[in-house]
Design a protein around this motif. Structure first.
Motif, PDB file in Angstrom:
ATOM      1  N   MET A   2       0.460  -8.897  -0.129  1.00  0.00           N
ATOM      2  CA  MET A   2       1.498  -8.936   0.921  1.00  0.00           C
ATOM      3  C   MET A   2       2.691  -8.074   0.501  1.00  0.00           C
ATOM      4  O   MET A   2       3.298  -7.373   1.329  1.00  0.00           O
ATOM      5  CB  MET A   2       1.979 -10.375   1.153  1.00  0.00           C
ATOM      6  N   MET A   3       3.040  -8.155  -0.784  1.00  0.00           N
ATOM      7  CA  MET A   3       4.161  -7.349  -1.289  1.00  0.00           C
ATOM      8  C   MET A   3       3.831  -5.856  -1.147  1.00  0.00           C
ATOM      9  O   MET A   3       4.672  -5.058  -0.699  1.00  0.00           O
ATOM     10  CB  MET A   3       4.447  -7.695  -2.754  1.00  0.00           C
ATOM     11  N   ALA A   4       2.598  -5.494  -1.520  1.00  0.00           N
ATOM     12  CA  ALA A   4       2.185  -4.081  -1.440  1.00  0.00           C
ATOM     13  C   ALA A   4       2.323  -3.557  -0.006  1.00  0.00           C
ATOM     14  O   ALA A   4       2.855  -2.458   0.226  1.00  0.00           O
ATOM     15  CB  ALA A   4       0.736  -3.936  -1.911  1.00  0.00           C
ATOM     16  N   ASN A   5       1.868  -4.363   0.955  1.00  0.00           N
ATOM     17  CA  ASN A   5       1.908  -3.903   2.345  1.00  0.00           C
ATOM     18  C   ASN A   5       3.339  -3.792   2.870  1.00  0.00           C
ATOM     19  O   ASN A   5       3.657  -2.890   3.649  1.00  0.00           O
ATOM     20  CB  ASN A   5       1.067  -4.833   3.223  1.00  0.00           C
ATOM     21  N   ALA A   6       4.216  -4.696   2.417  1.00  0.00           N
ATOM     22  CA  ALA A   6       5.610  -4.634   2.866  1.00  0.00           C
ATOM     23  C   ALA A   6       6.330  -3.437   2.227  1.00  0.00           C
ATOM     24  O   ALA A   6       7.149  -2.771   2.882  1.00  0.00           O
ATOM     25  CB  ALA A   6       6.335  -5.945   2.531  1.00  0.00           C
ATOM     26  N   ILE A   7       6.030  -3.158   0.960  1.00  0.00           N
ATOM     27  CA  ILE A   7       6.614  -1.972   0.321  1.00  0.00           C
ATOM     28  C   ILE A   7       6.154  -0.723   1.067  1.00  0.00           C
ATOM     29  O   ILE A   7       6.944   0.194   1.343  1.00  0.00           O
ATOM     30  CB  ILE A   7       6.231  -1.916  -1.185  1.00  0.00           C
ATOM     31  N   ALA A   8       4.861  -0.712   1.449  1.00  0.00           N
ATOM     32  CA  ALA A   8       4.320   0.437   2.194  1.00  0.00           C
ATOM     33  C   ALA A   8       5.062   0.628   3.514  1.00  0.00           C
ATOM     34  O   ALA A   8       5.381   1.758   3.901  1.00  0.00           O
ATOM     35  CB  ALA A   8       2.826   0.243   2.453  1.00  0.00           C
ATOM     36  N   GLU A   9       5.362  -0.474   4.192  1.00  0.00           N
ATOM     37  CA  GLU A   9       6.125  -0.380   5.454  1.00  0.00           C
ATOM     38  C   GLU A   9       7.471   0.287   5.223  1.00  0.00           C
ATOM     39  O   GLU A   9       7.913   1.116   6.017  1.00  0.00           O
ATOM     40  CB  GLU A   9       6.383  -1.779   6.010  1.00  0.00           C
ATOM     41  N   GLY A  10       8.123  -0.102   4.135  1.00  0.00           N
ATOM     42  CA  GLY A  10       9.432   0.482   3.804  1.00  0.00           C
ATOM     43  C   GLY A  10       9.328   1.976   3.550  1.00  0.00           C
ATOM     44  O   GLY A  10      10.174   2.754   3.999  1.00  0.00           O
ATOM     45  N   VAL A  11       8.282   2.366   2.824  1.00  0.00           N
ATOM     46  CA  VAL A  11       8.091   3.798   2.544  1.00  0.00           C
ATOM     47  C   VAL A  11       7.843   4.544   3.853  1.00  0.00           C
ATOM     48  O   VAL A  11       8.455   5.583   4.134  1.00  0.00           O
ATOM     49  CB  VAL A  11       6.910   4.015   1.560  1.00  0.00           C
ATOM     50  N   VAL A  51       1.872   7.107   3.113  1.00  0.00           N
ATOM     51  CA  VAL A  51       1.614   6.216   1.983  1.00  0.00           C
ATOM     52  C   VAL A  51       0.188   5.682   2.038  1.00  0.00           C
ATOM     53  O   VAL A  51      -0.322   5.334   3.102  1.00  0.00           O
ATOM     54  CB  VAL A  51       2.654   5.072   1.927  1.00  0.00           C
ATOM     55  N   GLU A  52      -0.434   5.645   0.874  1.00  0.00           N
ATOM     56  CA  GLU A  52      -1.767   5.091   0.759  1.00  0.00           C
ATOM     57  C   GLU A  52      -1.668   3.812  -0.073  1.00  0.00           C
ATOM     58  O   GLU A  52      -1.066   3.823  -1.145  1.00  0.00           O
ATOM     59  CB  GLU A  52      -2.668   6.107   0.048  1.00  0.00           C
ATOM     60  N   VAL A  53      -2.254   2.739   0.418  1.00  0.00           N
ATOM     61  CA  VAL A  53      -2.241   1.464  -0.301  1.00  0.00           C
ATOM     62  C   VAL A  53      -3.672   1.198  -0.782  1.00  0.00           C
ATOM     63  O   VAL A  53      -4.592   1.128   0.027  1.00  0.00           O
ATOM     64  CB  VAL A  53      -1.761   0.314   0.615  1.00  0.00           C
ATOM     65  N   VAL A  54      -3.836   1.098  -2.083  1.00  0.00           N
ATOM     66  CA  VAL A  54      -5.182   1.045  -2.659  1.00  0.00           C
ATOM     67  C   VAL A  54      -5.302  -0.114  -3.640  1.00  0.00           C
ATOM     68  O   VAL A  54      -4.443  -0.289  -4.519  1.00  0.00           O
ATOM     69  CB  VAL A  54      -5.481   2.338  -3.483  1.00  0.00           C
ATOM     70  N   ILE A  59      -1.633  11.063 -10.585  1.00  0.00           N
ATOM     71  CA  ILE A  59      -1.200  12.423 -10.945  1.00  0.00           C
ATOM     72  C   ILE A  59      -0.703  13.174  -9.701  1.00  0.00           C
ATOM     73  O   ILE A  59       0.276  13.925  -9.766  1.00  0.00           O
ATOM     74  CB  ILE A  59      -2.370  13.168 -11.640  1.00  0.00           C
ATOM     75  N   ASN A  60      -1.354  12.926  -8.550  1.00  0.00           N
ATOM     76  CA  ASN A  60      -1.046  13.700  -7.343  1.00  0.00           C
ATOM     77  C   ASN A  60       0.005  13.063  -6.441  1.00  0.00           C
ATOM     78  O   ASN A  60       0.215  13.507  -5.318  1.00  0.00           O
ATOM     79  CB  ASN A  60      -2.335  13.937  -6.544  1.00  0.00           C
ATOM     80  N   SER A  61       0.673  12.014  -6.887  1.00  0.00           N
ATOM     81  CA  SER A  61       1.702  11.365  -6.060  1.00  0.00           C
ATOM     82  C   SER A  61       3.067  11.497  -6.714  1.00  0.00           C
ATOM     83  O   SER A  61       3.192  11.380  -7.930  1.00  0.00           O
ATOM     84  CB  SER A  61       1.401   9.876  -5.893  1.00  0.00           C
ATOM     85  N   GLU A  62       4.078  11.723  -5.881  1.00  0.00           N
ATOM     86  CA  GLU A  62       5.462  11.778  -6.395  1.00  0.00           C
ATOM     87  C   GLU A  62       6.105  10.402  -6.351  1.00  0.00           C
ATOM     88  O   GLU A  62       7.071  10.129  -7.068  1.00  0.00           O
ATOM     89  CB  GLU A  62       6.327  12.725  -5.562  1.00  0.00           C
ATOM     90  N   ILE A  63       5.582   9.551  -5.459  1.00  0.00           N
ATOM     91  CA  ILE A  63       6.146   8.212  -5.294  1.00  0.00           C
ATOM     92  C   ILE A  63       5.039   7.205  -5.571  1.00  0.00           C
ATOM     93  O   ILE A  63       3.962   7.277  -4.966  1.00  0.00           O
ATOM     94  CB  ILE A  63       6.688   8.044  -3.862  1.00  0.00           C
ATOM     95  N   LEU A  64       5.320   6.276  -6.480  1.00  0.00           N
ATOM     96  CA  LEU A  64       4.272   5.354  -6.913  1.00  0.00           C
ATOM     97  C   LEU A  64       4.810   3.932  -6.997  1.00  0.00           C
ATOM     98  O   LEU A  64       5.934   3.708  -7.458  1.00  0.00           O
ATOM     99  CB  LEU A  64       3.782   5.752  -8.303  1.00  0.00           C
ATOM    100  N   ALA A  65       3.999   2.989  -6.561  1.00  0.00           N
ATOM    101  CA  ALA A  65       4.317   1.594  -6.836  1.00  0.00           C
ATOM    102  C   ALA A  65       3.053   0.938  -7.371  1.00  0.00           C
ATOM    103  O   ALA A  65       1.953   1.171  -6.859  1.00  0.00           O
ATOM    104  CB  ALA A  65       4.813   0.885  -5.580  1.00  0.00           C
ATOM    105  N   PHE A  66       3.219   0.149  -8.436  1.00  0.00           N
ATOM    106  CA  PHE A  66       2.110  -0.570  -9.037  1.00  0.00           C
ATOM    107  C   PHE A  66       2.401  -2.062  -8.942  1.00  0.00           C
ATOM    108  O   PHE A  66       3.503  -2.499  -9.291  1.00  0.00           O
ATOM    109  CB  PHE A  66       1.949  -0.189 -10.512  1.00  0.00           C
TER     110      PHE A  66
END
Ligand code: FMN
Length: 144
Positions: free
Chosen positions: A17-26, A33-36, A47-54
């Motif tokens: 749920m947190m991942a999806n809400a962060i994605a909405e913000g981005v 944004v890709e959520v994986v 390597i190919n992303s400038e913006i990352l959330a883990f």
């Protein structure tokens, strides 16, 4: 165009749920944004992303989930994080956030530029305020 990728592990859906809400913000900042799930992620995505959330909840005894997330994060130790913005997030229950403090320190050792030096942690299922905090983190990540 900047590329944003959010990679997470979640057992019971709270960190998801947190991942999806962060994605909405981005996304609200107009960035793709890709959520994986980490099970489907690979190092090139990082390597190919400038913006990352883990994202990963506190598991074991204050550690990352050990089958998928721990080896994935370990594999990032030699990634060049310069020019990338990174956020860490995850759900927990009874602890005091020790897993996140350790994870933050580790990602700093890898050279990651963390937008939130404490990591975003939420106890169990995010409520409305928690979801809003996740969205705000996504917006911060997307900002120049
Ligand atoms: C096997 C297991 C170990 C856990 N270990 C911890 C822990 O050490 N500290 C803590 O605060 N919470 C711990 N938790 C609680 C989870 O972090 C919490 O339930 C979280 O909301 C799960 O997130 P998820 O829904 O994304 O899987 C543990 C849960 C499980 C199932």
């Amino acid at each position: 165009m900047k590329k944003a990728t959010i990679i997470y592990w979640s057992g019971t859906g709270n960190t998801e749920m947190m991942a999806n809400a962060i994605a909405e913000g981005v996304k609200s900042s107009g960035i793709d944004v890709e959520v994986v799930r980490v099970e489907n992620a690979n190092k090139d995505m990082v390597i190919n992303s400038e913006i990352l959330a883990f994202g990963c909840p506190s598991m074991g005894a204050e550690v990352l989930e050990e089958e998928f997330m721990e080896p994935f994060i370990e594999s990032l130790s030699d990634v060049d994080f310069s020019g990338k913005k990174v956020a860490l997030f995850g759900s927990y229950d009874w602890g005091d956030g020790e897993w996140m403090r350790n994870w933050v320190a580790r990602m700093k050792e890898y050279g990651a530029n963390l937008v939130d030096e404490e990591g975003l942690i939420i106890r169990l299922t995010p409520d409305e305020e928690g979801i809003n905090n996740c969205k705000a983190l996504g917006e911060r990540l997307a900002k120049e």
